[in-house]
Design a protein around this motif. Structure first.
Motif, short mmCIF file in Angstrom:
data_model
loop_
_atom_site.label_atom_id
_atom_site.label_comp_id
_atom_site.label_asym_id
_atom_site.label_seq_id
_atom_site.Cartn_x
_atom_site.Cartn_y
_atom_site.Cartn_z
N ASP A 1 2.09 -9.84 14.90
CA ASP A 1 2.86 -9.11 15.93
C ASP A 1 2.45 -7.64 16.01
O ASP A 1 3.28 -6.74 16.13
N VAL A 2 1.15 -7.40 15.98
CA VAL A 2 0.65 -6.03 16.01
C VAL A 2 0.64 -5.51 17.45
O VAL A 2 0.06 -6.13 18.34
N SER A 3 1.30 -4.40 17.67
CA SER A 3 1.32 -3.76 18.99
C SER A 3 0.64 -2.40 18.89
O SER A 3 0.66 -1.75 17.85
N THR A 4 0.02 -2.01 20.00
CA THR A 4 -0.70 -0.73 20.05
C THR A 4 -0.19 0.09 21.23
O THR A 4 -0.03 -0.44 22.33
N GLU A 5 0.10 1.36 20.98
CA GLU A 5 0.59 2.23 22.04
C GLU A 5 0.09 3.65 21.82
O GLU A 5 -0.22 4.05 20.70
N TRP A 6 0.03 4.40 22.93
CA TRP A 6 -0.35 5.80 22.88
C TRP A 6 0.89 6.68 22.95
O TRP A 6 1.81 6.38 23.71
N GLU A 7 0.90 7.73 22.17
CA GLU A 7 1.95 8.74 22.28
C GLU A 7 1.28 9.99 22.86
O GLU A 7 0.55 10.69 22.18
N GLY A 8 1.57 10.24 24.14
CA GLY A 8 0.83 11.27 24.84
C GLY A 8 -0.61 10.82 24.99
O GLY A 8 -0.89 9.63 25.15
N ASN A 9 -1.52 11.75 24.92
CA ASN A 9 -2.95 11.41 24.95
C ASN A 9 -3.63 11.72 23.64
O ASN A 9 -4.86 11.76 23.57
N THR A 10 -2.82 11.91 22.60
CA THR A 10 -3.41 12.39 21.34
C THR A 10 -3.21 11.47 20.15
O THR A 10 -3.92 11.59 19.17
N GLU A 11 -2.24 10.55 20.22
CA GLU A 11 -1.94 9.73 19.04
C GLU A 11 -1.93 8.24 19.40
O GLU A 11 -1.26 7.83 20.35
N LEU A 12 -2.68 7.47 18.65
CA LEU A 12 -2.70 6.02 18.79
C LEU A 12 -1.88 5.42 17.65
O LEU A 12 -2.17 5.66 16.48
N ILE A 13 -0.87 4.64 18.00
CA ILE A 13 0.06 4.11 17.00
C ILE A 13 0.05 2.59 17.05
O ILE A 13 0.18 1.98 18.12
N GLN A 14 -0.13 1.96 15.89
CA GLN A 14 -0.07 0.51 15.76
C GLN A 14 1.13 0.15 14.88
O GLN A 14 1.34 0.74 13.82
N ARG A 15 1.91 -0.82 15.35
CA ARG A 15 3.06 -1.32 14.59
C ARG A 15 2.94 -2.82 14.44
O ARG A 15 2.43 -3.50 15.33
N GLY A 16 3.42 -3.34 13.31
CA GLY A 16 3.37 -4.78 13.11
C GLY A 16 4.06 -5.19 11.82
O GLY A 16 4.69 -4.37 11.14
N ASN A 17 3.95 -6.46 11.51
CA ASN A 17 4.53 -7.02 10.30
C ASN A 17 3.43 -7.50 9.37
O ASN A 17 2.34 -7.88 9.83
N PHE A 18 3.68 -7.48 8.08
CA PHE A 18 2.72 -8.02 7.12
C PHE A 18 3.40 -9.12 6.29
O PHE A 18 4.59 -9.07 6.00
N PHE A 19 2.59 -10.11 5.92
CA PHE A 19 3.07 -11.24 5.12
C PHE A 19 2.07 -11.43 3.98
O PHE A 19 0.89 -11.71 4.21
N CYS A 20 2.53 -11.25 2.75
CA CYS A 20 1.67 -11.33 1.58
C CYS A 20 2.07 -12.52 0.71
O CYS A 20 3.19 -13.04 0.79
N SER A 21 1.15 -12.94 -0.14
CA SER A 21 1.44 -14.05 -1.05
C SER A 21 2.18 -13.59 -2.29
O SER A 21 2.79 -14.39 -3.01
N LYS A 22 2.15 -12.28 -2.55
CA LYS A 22 2.84 -11.70 -3.71
C LYS A 22 3.68 -10.52 -3.24
O LYS A 22 3.58 -10.09 -2.10
N SER A 23 4.49 -9.99 -4.12
CA SER A 23 5.26 -8.80 -3.76
C SER A 23 4.33 -7.62 -3.52
O SER A 23 3.20 -7.58 -4.04
N LEU A 24 4.79 -6.67 -2.73
CA LEU A 24 3.95 -5.55 -2.35
C LEU A 24 3.49 -4.74 -3.56
O LEU A 24 2.39 -4.17 -3.57
N ALA A 25 4.31 -4.69 -4.60
CA ALA A 25 3.97 -3.92 -5.80
C ALA A 25 2.76 -4.47 -6.53
O ALA A 25 2.16 -3.78 -7.36
N GLU A 26 2.36 -5.70 -6.22
CA GLU A 26 1.19 -6.30 -6.85
C GLU A 26 -0.07 -6.15 -6.00
O GLU A 26 -1.08 -6.79 -6.27
N HIS A 27 -0.01 -5.31 -5.00
CA HIS A 27 -1.13 -5.12 -4.09
C HIS A 27 -1.68 -3.69 -4.17
O HIS A 27 -1.04 -2.80 -4.73
N GLU A 28 -2.84 -3.54 -3.59
CA GLU A 28 -3.45 -2.24 -3.37
C GLU A 28 -3.68 -2.06 -1.87
O GLU A 28 -3.76 -3.04 -1.13
N ILE A 29 -3.78 -0.80 -1.43
CA ILE A 29 -4.20 -0.50 -0.07
C ILE A 29 -5.57 0.17 -0.16
O ILE A 29 -5.74 1.14 -0.90
#
Length: 334
Positions: A70-98
């Motif tokens: 469910d990733v959506s992409t939108e512009w805020e003004g003409n200067t910022e590109l913002i992506q929003r969405g959901n993530f689904f992992c096989s483990k808790s977030l604390a067991e991951h890296e970015i």
């Protein structure tokens, strides 16, 4: 005529490096990750257009991999590109890296704010040398000493701040003041921006972002006016010194607002704030040193026309950029 064309060329080159009218030429990238239920949650990924008018190619991924939906992409003004969405992992977030990639000169870092359910809140800054962060309790936070380089970066790459410092130096030369007076004026400017920077970071005051940006542009425009208007050489007076303090307060607000997303760690607030401010002073000293060295070398050539050309060119750039920023920022504010 050739000298005038040369001055215009210098000015156009300087304006081209900051043609968007923003205080900083580097594009900001930030990632916010929130775990709502174990192993699932939402993310917001924001990237700001850099001075090259391009969105930074910075990207991120979870390790082990998580599914993004469910990733959506939108512009805020003409200067910022913002992506929003959901993530689904096989483990808790604390067991991951970015992990991050795609860093460039104009986008050298990625700010990460993460709130795993089974770990402390994570606040880190990823760079080419440190391109990943663990989301467990053993996560490495931004080293406090890194805020020293962040402060240098904010003043050196903040074109409006650079031109204000250059304008103060040129005004000192125009009025043929002493080195003691130059040090005194920059000390007052430092005290002013240090005060508002600390008060804003500590949450004691709040200021309107767009209004502050417009007033900063006006402060640079005032310096340009002082540089071109005819007046006898004179010593600094109280009204001039009070204006420098007032402009220092304005520029301190600009420094604080530019740090809103990166933030300062609450467990080392005082030390990182001091280091950030020290970085600003180092950057400011570097700008003045470069200017003083350049004009000293020009004066040693015994060709006063070249010295005057350099002064006129820099004054032209300061005035042109300040006028553009003032109109653009006031227009966006109203």
């Amino acid at each position: 005529m050739n000298r005038l064309l040369f001055a215009w060329a210098l000015c156009i080159g300087l304006l081209g490096s900051g043609e968007n009218g923003h205080a900083h030429e580097m594009g900001t990238s930030a990632l916010i990750v929130h775990e709502g239920t174990p192993s699932t949650g939402q993310f917001v990924f924001k990237r700001t257009v850099g001075s090259d008018d391009k969105i930074p190619p910075i990207d991120f991924k979870f390790e082990p991999a998580c599914e993004l939906r469910d990733v959506s992409t939108e512009w805020e003004g003409n200067t910022e590109l913002i992506q929003r969405g959901n993530f689904f992992c096989s483990k808790s977030l604390a067991e991951h890296e970015i992990l991050a990639n795609g860093f460039t000169r104009l986008a050298p870092d990625l700010i990460v704010l993460a709130t795993p359910q089974q770990s402390d809140r994570i606040h880190a800054v990823l760079t080419p040398k440190k391109a990943s962060v663990a989301l467990g309790n053993d996560a490495h936070k931004t080293p406090p000493l890194e805020y020293l380089s962040v402060g240098i970066e904010h003043i050196v790459f903040g074109l409006d701040h650079v031109l204000f410092v250059a304008g103060l130096y040129l005004l000192w030369k125009k009025r043929k003041q002493s080195v003691r007076q130059l040090i005194g004026q920059f000390t007052l400017f430092t005290l002013g921006h240090s005060l508002t920077l600390a008060m804003l970071v500590l949450g004691w005051i709040a200021v309107p972002t767009r209004a502050i940006e417009a007033w900063i542009a006006l402060s640079v425009l005032w310096l340009a006016w002082e540089l071109v208007r005819s007046e006898p050489a004179r010593s600094s007076n109280w009204s001039h010194l009070l204006l420098i303090v007032a402009f220092g307060l304005l520029h301190g607000s600009g420094f604080a607002l530019s740090m809103e997303e990166r933030g300062f760690p609450q467990d080392a607030l005082l030390s990182t704030l001091l280091l950030f401010n020290l970085g600003i002073e180092i950057g400011q000293l570097w700008i003045v040193t470069v200017l003083a060295t350049a004009f000293t070398l020009l004066e040693k050539t015994h060709l006063p026309n070249y010295t005057r050309l350099a002064q006129y060119s820099l004054t032209l750039c300061i005035g042109g950029a300040a006028l553009y920023w003032t109109i653009e920022r006031i227009h966006s504010y109203v």
